[in-house]
Design a protein around this motif. Structure first.
Motif, PDB file in Angstrom:
ATOM      1  N   UNK A  55      30.747  37.252  38.894  1.00 48.88           N
ATOM      2  CA  UNK A  55      30.828  35.835  38.528  1.00 48.88           C
ATOM      3  C   UNK A  55      32.278  35.379  38.417  1.00 48.88           C
ATOM      4  N   UNK A  56      33.082  36.151  37.686  1.00 45.46           N
ATOM      5  CA  UNK A  56      34.471  35.750  37.481  1.00 45.46           C
ATOM      6  C   UNK A  56      35.328  35.965  38.726  1.00 45.46           C
ATOM      7  N   UNK A  57      34.965  36.911  39.567  1.00 45.11           N
ATOM      8  CA  UNK A  57      35.669  37.106  40.830  1.00 45.11           C
ATOM      9  C   UNK A  57      35.556  35.843  41.679  1.00 45.11           C
ATOM     10  N   UNK A  58      34.378  35.264  41.704  1.00 45.54           N
ATOM     11  CA  UNK A  58      34.158  34.038  42.475  1.00 45.54           C
ATOM     12  C   UNK A  58      34.800  32.843  41.773  1.00 45.54           C
ATOM     13  N   UNK A  59      34.628  32.750  40.461  1.00 47.12           N
ATOM     14  CA  UNK A  59      35.153  31.606  39.713  1.00 47.12           C
ATOM     15  C   UNK A  59      36.668  31.475  39.844  1.00 47.12           C
ATOM     16  N   UNK A  60      37.385  32.602  39.709  1.00 44.00           N
ATOM     17  CA  UNK A  60      38.848  32.561  39.745  1.00 44.00           C
ATOM     18  C   UNK A  60      39.441  32.954  41.094  1.00 44.00           C
ATOM     19  N   UNK A  61      38.581  33.229  42.072  1.00 42.74           N
ATOM     20  CA  UNK A  61      39.008  33.615  43.425  1.00 42.74           C
ATOM     21  C   UNK A  61      40.012  34.767  43.385  1.00 42.74           C
ATOM     22  N   UNK A  62      39.682  35.781  42.600  1.00 44.65           N
ATOM     23  CA  UNK A  62      40.540  36.961  42.486  1.00 44.65           C
ATOM     24  C   UNK A  62      39.660  38.206  42.505  1.00 44.65           C
ATOM     25  N   UNK A  63      40.138  39.258  43.144  1.00 46.89           N
ATOM     26  CA  UNK A  63      39.401  40.512  43.184  1.00 46.89           C
ATOM     27  C   UNK A  63      40.357  41.643  42.812  1.00 46.89           C
ATOM     28  N   UNK A  64      40.356  41.981  41.529  1.00 43.35           N
ATOM     29  CA  UNK A  64      41.177  43.072  41.017  1.00 43.35           C
ATOM     30  C   UNK A  64      40.238  44.047  40.315  1.00 43.35           C
ATOM     31  N   UNK A  65      39.732  45.055  41.041  1.00 43.13           N
ATOM     32  CA  UNK A  65      38.772  45.989  40.460  1.00 43.13           C
ATOM     33  C   UNK A  65      39.367  46.784  39.298  1.00 43.13           C
ATOM     34  N   UNK A  66      38.504  47.244  38.417  1.00 41.30           N
ATOM     35  CA  UNK A  66      38.924  48.017  37.244  1.00 41.30           C
ATOM     36  C   UNK A  66      39.556  49.347  37.631  1.00 41.30           C
ATOM     37  N   UNK A  67      39.283  49.849  38.813  1.00 44.47           N
ATOM     38  CA  UNK A  67      39.820  51.153  39.223  1.00 44.47           C
ATOM     39  C   UNK A  67      41.269  51.101  39.704  1.00 44.47           C
ATOM     40  N   UNK A  68      41.836  49.904  39.857  1.00 43.80           N
ATOM     41  CA  UNK A  68      43.237  49.792  40.268  1.00 43.80           C
ATOM     42  C   UNK A  68      44.116  50.344  39.141  1.00 43.80           C
ATOM     43  N   UNK A  69      45.060  51.220  39.502  1.00 39.82           N
ATOM     44  CA  UNK A  69      46.001  51.757  38.519  1.00 39.82           C
ATOM     45  C   UNK A  69      47.125  50.728  38.369  1.00 39.82           C
ATOM     46  N   UNK A  70      47.226  50.146  37.163  1.00 44.10           N
ATOM     47  CA  UNK A  70      48.214  49.094  36.911  1.00 44.10           C
ATOM     48  C   UNK A  70      49.025  49.464  35.684  1.00 44.10           C
ATOM     49  N   UNK A  71      50.355  49.478  35.816  1.00 47.89           N
ATOM     50  CA  UNK A  71      51.234  49.734  34.682  1.00 47.89           C
ATOM     51  C   UNK A  71      51.292  48.521  33.770  1.00 47.89           C
ATOM     52  N   UNK A  72      51.931  48.701  32.626  1.00 46.36           N
ATOM     53  CA  UNK A  72      52.013  47.583  31.678  1.00 46.36           C
ATOM     54  C   UNK A  72      52.941  46.493  32.202  1.00 46.36           C
ATOM     55  N   UNK A  73      52.681  45.281  31.760  1.00 43.28           N
ATOM     56  CA  UNK A  73      53.537  44.159  32.119  1.00 43.28           C
ATOM     57  C   UNK A  73      53.144  43.423  33.385  1.00 43.28           C
ATOM     58  N   UNK A  74      51.897  43.566  33.856  1.00 41.82           N
ATOM     59  CA  UNK A  74      51.461  42.797  35.027  1.00 41.82           C
ATOM     60  C   UNK A  74      51.433  41.319  34.653  1.00 41.82           C
ATOM     61  N   UNK A  75      51.987  40.493  35.527  1.00 47.12           N
ATOM     62  CA  UNK A  75      52.010  39.042  35.291  1.00 47.12           C
ATOM     63  C   UNK A  75      51.473  38.351  36.533  1.00 47.12           C
ATOM     64  N   UNK A  76      50.472  37.510  36.341  1.00 44.50           N
ATOM     65  CA  UNK A  76      49.922  36.709  37.430  1.00 44.50           C
ATOM     66  C   UNK A  76      50.323  35.274  37.144  1.00 44.50           C
ATOM     67  N   UNK A  77      51.240  34.740  37.943  1.00 48.00           N
ATOM     68  CA  UNK A  77      51.786  33.415  37.666  1.00 48.00           C
ATOM     69  C   UNK A  77      50.900  32.281  38.144  1.00 48.00           C
ATOM     70  N   UNK A  78      50.185  32.472  39.219  1.00 47.25           N
ATOM     71  CA  UNK A  78      49.296  31.427  39.731  1.00 47.25           C
ATOM     72  C   UNK A  78      47.983  32.082  40.124  1.00 47.25           C
ATOM     73  N   UNK A  79      46.895  31.659  39.500  1.00 44.04           N
ATOM     74  CA  UNK A  79      45.586  32.250  39.763  1.00 44.04           C
ATOM     75  C   UNK A  79      45.046  31.745  41.086  1.00 44.04           C
ATOM     76  N   UNK A  80      44.407  32.650  41.816  1.00 40.42           N
ATOM     77  CA  UNK A  80      43.705  32.261  43.032  1.00 40.42           C
ATOM     78  C   UNK A  80      44.121  33.064  44.244  1.00 40.42           C
ATOM     79  N   UNK A  81      43.127  33.603  44.925  1.00 39.57           N
ATOM     80  CA  UNK A  81      43.358  34.278  46.191  1.00 39.57           C
ATOM     81  C   UNK A  81      44.012  35.641  46.106  1.00 39.57           C
ATOM     82  N   UNK A  82      44.053  36.257  44.945  1.00 44.63           N
ATOM     83  CA  UNK A  82      44.669  37.576  44.808  1.00 44.63           C
ATOM     84  C   UNK A  82      43.606  38.645  45.035  1.00 44.63           C
ATOM     85  N   UNK A  83      43.885  39.560  45.967  1.00 43.94           N
ATOM     86  CA  UNK A  83      42.965  40.653  46.270  1.00 43.94           C
ATOM     87  C   UNK A  83      43.756  41.957  46.260  1.00 43.94           C
ATOM     88  N   UNK A  84      43.272  42.919  45.465  1.00 40.15           N
ATOM     89  CA  UNK A  84      43.928  44.225  45.382  1.00 40.15           C
ATOM     90  C   UNK A  84      42.898  45.299  45.666  1.00 40.15           C
TER      91      UNK A  84
END
Length: 132
Positions: free
Chosen positions: A9-38
């Protein structure tokens, strides 16, 4: 199943696909929501800034078959594409619209499509806000 439905639901609502399995260090910043796919197997370091339209994806064939690994203090501009088994170093600025399917050394700026590397000591100075 319940959490999967919420994710979809939220993947479609915010047009972002960032799965929980992505290894992400601290301090990730998303400045503009939309169209982000990882890609789920990508690895992101600390203090990464993403703008809208960023694709961090896999390459399924050829010598660069695999997933990107991104270092610390990296700023990735609007509509940038990073694909394949490559490593983006620390303190790297990827300019808007850049296509990156090659390794990028530390302290660099990547411009254009195909990407061109420019060496610069303080590449992300003034771009990474509030690092952790």
């Amino acid at each position: 199943m319940f959490y999967r439905l919420i994710y979809e639901k939220y993947k479609i609502k915010y047009m972002m696909d960032i799965p929980a399995s992505v290894v992400i260090g601290k301090g990730l910043r998303i400045e503009h929501i939309g169209g982000i796919v990882i890609n789920p197997k990508a690895q992101l370091g600390e203090n990464i800034t993403l703008l809208n339209g960023v694709l961090i994806g896999a390459q399924n064939r050829g010598p660069k078959k695999g997933f990107p690994s991104i270092g610390n203090y990296v700023w990735i501009g609007t509509n940038s594409i990073i694909v394949g088994k490559i490593h983006i170093g620390n303190n790297v600025l990827i300019a808007p619209g850049a296509y990156v399917n090659f390794d990028v050394p530390d302290n660099s700026i990547v411009l254009g499509n195909p990407g061109k590397i420019i060496s610069k000591i303080n590449a992300t100075e003034g771009y990474i806000e509030n690092p952790v």
